[in-house]
Design a protein around this motif. Structure first.
Motif, PDB file in Angstrom:
ATOM      1  N   UNK A  81       0.826  -1.175  -0.101  1.00 28.86           N
ATOM      2  CA  UNK A  81      -0.141  -0.115   0.057  1.00 28.86           C
ATOM      3  C   UNK A  81       0.788   1.115   0.174  1.00 28.86           C
ATOM      4  N   UNK A  82       1.088   1.748  -1.109  1.00 30.10           N
ATOM      5  CA  UNK A  82       2.070   3.083  -1.249  1.00 30.10           C
ATOM      6  C   UNK A  82       3.340   2.432  -1.221  1.00 30.10           C
ATOM      7  N   UNK A 134      -0.105 -19.915   7.166  1.00 25.12           N
ATOM      8  CA  UNK A 134      -0.078 -20.763   8.387  1.00 25.12           C
ATOM      9  C   UNK A 134       0.148 -20.228   9.856  1.00 25.12           C
ATOM     10  N   UNK A 135       0.749 -18.875   9.756  1.00 24.40           N
ATOM     11  CA  UNK A 135       0.977 -18.151  11.030  1.00 24.40           C
ATOM     12  C   UNK A 135       0.512 -16.788  10.908  1.00 24.40           C
ATOM     13  N   UNK A 136      -0.781 -16.665  11.351  1.00 23.43           N
ATOM     14  CA  UNK A 136      -1.592 -15.661  11.208  1.00 23.43           C
ATOM     15  C   UNK A 136      -1.011 -14.391  12.067  1.00 23.43           C
ATOM     16  N   UNK A 137      -0.229 -14.792  13.194  1.00 21.14           N
ATOM     17  CA  UNK A 137       0.157 -13.946  14.064  1.00 21.14           C
ATOM     18  C   UNK A 137       1.445 -13.096  13.758  1.00 21.14           C
ATOM     19  N   UNK A 138       2.071 -13.610  12.462  1.00 23.29           N
ATOM     20  CA  UNK A 138       3.428 -13.204  12.378  1.00 23.29           C
ATOM     21  C   UNK A 138       3.443 -12.196  11.161  1.00 23.29           C
ATOM     22  N   UNK A 139       3.763 -10.985  11.418  1.00 23.33           N
ATOM     23  CA  UNK A 139       3.687 -10.019  10.230  1.00 23.33           C
ATOM     24  C   UNK A 139       4.689  -8.867  10.577  1.00 23.33           C
ATOM     25  N   UNK A 140       5.162  -8.389   9.439  1.00 26.55           N
ATOM     26  CA  UNK A 140       5.871  -7.335   9.572  1.00 26.55           C
ATOM     27  C   UNK A 140       5.661  -6.186   8.533  1.00 26.55           C
ATOM     28  N   UNK A 141       5.965  -5.052   8.926  1.00 21.25           N
ATOM     29  CA  UNK A 141       5.710  -3.904   7.633  1.00 21.25           C
ATOM     30  C   UNK A 141       7.158  -3.249   7.240  1.00 21.25           C
ATOM     31  N   UNK A 142       7.461  -3.034   6.017  1.00 23.11           N
ATOM     32  CA  UNK A 142       8.530  -2.497   5.615  1.00 23.11           C
ATOM     33  C   UNK A 142       8.274  -1.214   4.902  1.00 23.11           C
ATOM     34  N   UNK A 143       8.916  -0.196   4.960  1.00 23.85           N
ATOM     35  CA  UNK A 143       8.677   1.144   4.127  1.00 23.85           C
ATOM     36  C   UNK A 143       9.719   1.050   3.101  1.00 23.85           C
ATOM     37  N   UNK A 144       9.302   1.011   1.958  1.00 21.54           N
ATOM     38  CA  UNK A 144      10.395   1.043   0.626  1.00 21.54           C
ATOM     39  C   UNK A 144      10.552   2.291  -0.276  1.00 21.54           C
TER      40      UNK A 144
END
Length: 266
Positions: free
Chosen positions: A246-247, A256-266
């Motif tokens: 998104x932008x 299979x791992x709904x609790x794992x997430x990261x956000x990266x700015x590009x």
């Protein structure tokens, strides 16, 4: 980014080695990490484990191996034996090229550092020889017994540069020293997994999803011996992260791992 209508790029096979050692300060595990040169086409500026793509010369020769054969690695990684043999060969080559650790030895001997290993490394980096040719010329065996599969990561389909990467773990051989003598990194040293994760939280390290996830897993084990014991029986399923943009913000999650997430700015 590739056009939505374009077929996904076929992933290039690659290998990464998570080098382990006992923390010399007493207790715990350390891993060897390198911060790549920022201008590199892939993972520029990222902090990674040693590794890289399989090259044409990485033809595994089981006759020159000590330890499990390609079939065993293939069974663990879900790959044909010839593909697994090339990955293990690439893992040993890349580790030697990038940090000077050679997972090979003369038959019946320990993998001690060789006095003339510097020129051997230069020959490999300069693509004037291949690892199988170097091993044969110096009566060395590839020490497959020092490597254990840990994971297999595949770059998401919409990425224009994709890799199918086998992650393997290995304890650094006694007497060998991992160094920073590579043009691909601006910094290389030993970290505890917790220290590296704290560095990411502080904005000091940039970690790709496979590196981050691996470090998080390693914090569960109190020693290199415990990591290797876990690797020996670990079930390996290929992991292809999901990426949503998104932008300038990319959100990465794992199937299979709904609790794992990261956000990266590009």
């Amino acid at each position: 980014m590739s056009s939505p209508s374009a077929p996904p790029v076929v992933p290039r096979p690659a290998a990464t080695v998570v080098l382990l050692r006992d923390d010399p300060a007493g207790g715990g595990t350390q891993v060897f990490l390198q911060r790549r040169v920022r201008g590199m086409a892939f993972a520029g500026g990222m902090t990674v484990f040693p590794g890289g793509g399989v090259s044409a010369g990485d033809v595994g020769d089981p006759a020159c191996w000590c330890g499990p054969g390609p079939e065993r690695f293939g069974d663990r990684l879900g790959l044909p034996p010839d593909a697994a043999a090339s990955l293990v060969t690439a893992a040993v080559r890349e580790t030697f090229e990038e940090c000077g650790v050679l997972l090979a030895s003369r038959p019946g001997a320990a993998p001690d550092p060789a006095a003339d290993a510097g020129p051997w490394r230069d020959e490999l980096v300069g693509r004037r020889t291949t690892l199988p040719a170097l091993l044969a010329a110096h009566d060395l065996e590839l020490r497959a017994d020092l490597l254990l599969p840990w994971a297999r990561w595949i770059t998401p389909p919409d990425n224009p540069r994709r890799y199918d990467t086998a992650f393997l773990v290995a304890r650094v051989p006694e007497g060998q020293v991992a160094d920073d003598a590579t043009t691909e990194a601006v910094e290389a040293r030993w970290w505890s997994p917790a220290e590296a994760l704290a560095g990411r939280e502080a904005g000091e390290l940039s970690l790709m999803a496979p590196t981050l996830h691996t470090l998080q897993e390693l914090t569960r084990y109190p020693s290199p011996a415990a990591v290797l014991a876990a690797a020996a029986t670990r079930a390996i399923t290929p992991i292809t992260p999901h990426m949503r943009r998104e932008g300038r913000v990319a959100t990465i999650t794992l199937p299979g791992d709904p609790d794992w997430r990261i956000e990266e700015t590009t």
